[in-house]
Design a protein around this motif. Structure first.
Motif, PDB file in Angstrom:
ATOM      1  N   LEU A  12       0.813  -1.218   0.000  1.00 36.64           N
ATOM      2  CA  LEU A  12       0.000   0.000   0.000  1.00 36.64           C
ATOM      3  C   LEU A  12       0.845   1.266   0.000  1.00 36.64           C
ATOM      4  O   LEU A  12       0.325   2.364   0.118  1.00 36.64           O
ATOM      5  N   GLY A  13       2.178   1.104  -0.125  1.00 35.89           N
ATOM      6  CA  GLY A  13       3.042   2.285  -0.137  1.00 35.89           C
ATOM      7  C   GLY A  13       3.293   2.828   1.259  1.00 35.89           C
ATOM      8  O   GLY A  13       2.996   2.175   2.260  1.00 35.89           O
ATOM      9  N   HIS A  14       3.818   4.055   1.332  1.00 35.07           N
ATOM     10  CA  HIS A  14       4.171   4.676   2.608  1.00 35.07           C
ATOM     11  C   HIS A  14       2.909   5.029   3.398  1.00 35.07           C
ATOM     12  O   HIS A  14       1.932   5.537   2.832  1.00 35.07           O
ATOM     13  N   SER A  15       2.940   4.784   4.702  1.00 33.74           N
ATOM     14  CA  SER A  15       1.769   5.025   5.549  1.00 33.74           C
ATOM     15  C   SER A  15       1.330   6.485   5.534  1.00 33.74           C
ATOM     16  O   SER A  15       0.146   6.790   5.686  1.00 33.74           O
ATOM     17  N   LYS A  16       2.289   7.412   5.339  1.00 33.57           N
ATOM     18  CA  LYS A  16       1.949   8.836   5.328  1.00 33.57           C
ATOM     19  C   LYS A  16       1.161   9.231   4.072  1.00 33.57           C
ATOM     20  O   LYS A  16       0.534  10.287   4.033  1.00 33.57           O
TER      21      LYS A  16
END
Length: 241
Positions: A12-16
């Motif tokens: 899902l990529g970076h949490s930010k």
């Protein structure tokens, strides 16, 4: 992984950068992977996938994921040869999360994806098949199945309304012009009406075109404005708005 023959890892990529659009793309990516590997059933560890969502966003995230998954599964097959042993997904099962809200979100996603895919199916029909008559027939069928009021004006009615531009364009075709009017009358009497207008010019006229040939095949999508409006009405009726 105990009990399972295959394991997909869904990034899902970076949490930010977590967002509903990222989740929607993840749903589409899962379907594409499922199709590529010809895995008919998938069990999704939902509490992991949606861990980045705030409690107030979880239902929206589930809806977005299901929308991406269901829209990625769209394919226009009406004019294609029937493939032997063609892949057919049986869907996904959510693990780790159980609630009526989850089911409701998935059902809403199915309705919205169905409406989008209905509009897509209209656009994917070639111009020699999607004539004004066929276009209006398909939309009228959708409306009739849902109790939506549908009125279709023919040449005489269009001339009576003095719609000169529409008549002028229609002169390039032997096909009868049509103007489709849909009405979803489910609001309160005091509510102000909301009007949606979509361009529905079909690519059935043939003949010589003075326009450059590059990407002319995409002109069949000139009717997608009207197709989108039809899809919106399908969603309005199915969601009981």
């Amino acid at each position: 992984y105990a009990g399972y023959s295959n394991l997909f890892l869904l990034g899902l990529g970076h949490s930010k950068k977590f967002s509903m659009e990222i989740v929607r793309q993840a749903g589409a990516a899962l379907f594409q992977a499922q199709k590529k590997e010809k895995v008919s059933k998938v069990a999704l560890q939902a509490d992991s996938i949606f861990a980045g969502a705030k409690p107030s966003e979880v239902t929206n995230a589930i809806q977005a994921f299901c929308e991406g998954y269901l829209m990625a599964g769209y394919e226009y097959k009406d004019l294609k040869k029937v493939e032997l042993n063609s892949f057919s997904a049986e869907g996904i099962t959510f693990l780790g999360m159980k609630s009526p809200a989850l089911v409701k979100s998935a059902e809403k996603a199915a309705i919205l994806a169905g409406a989008v895919n209905f509009a897509r199916s209209l656009g994917d029909r070639p111009g020699n098949i999607l004539t004004p008559t066929e276009f209006s027939r398909l939309i009228e069928k959708m409306a009739k199945e849902r109790g939506i009021k549908c009125s279709i004006l023919g040449r005489k009615e269009i001339e009576k309304e003095k719609m000169g531009l529409l008549i002028g364009v229609a002169q390039g075709s032997i096909e009868e012009p049509k103007l489709i009017i849909l009405e979803h009358m489910k609001g309160k009497k005091a509510d102000k009406p909301i009007a949606l207008v979509g361009k529905g010019l079909t690519f059935d006229s043939g003949g010589i075109s003075l326009k450059p040939a590059d990407r002319m095949e995409e002109m069949k999508y000139d009717m997608m404005g009207a197709a989108t409006v039809a899809g919106v009405f399908q969603a309005l009726a199915d969601l009981k708005v």
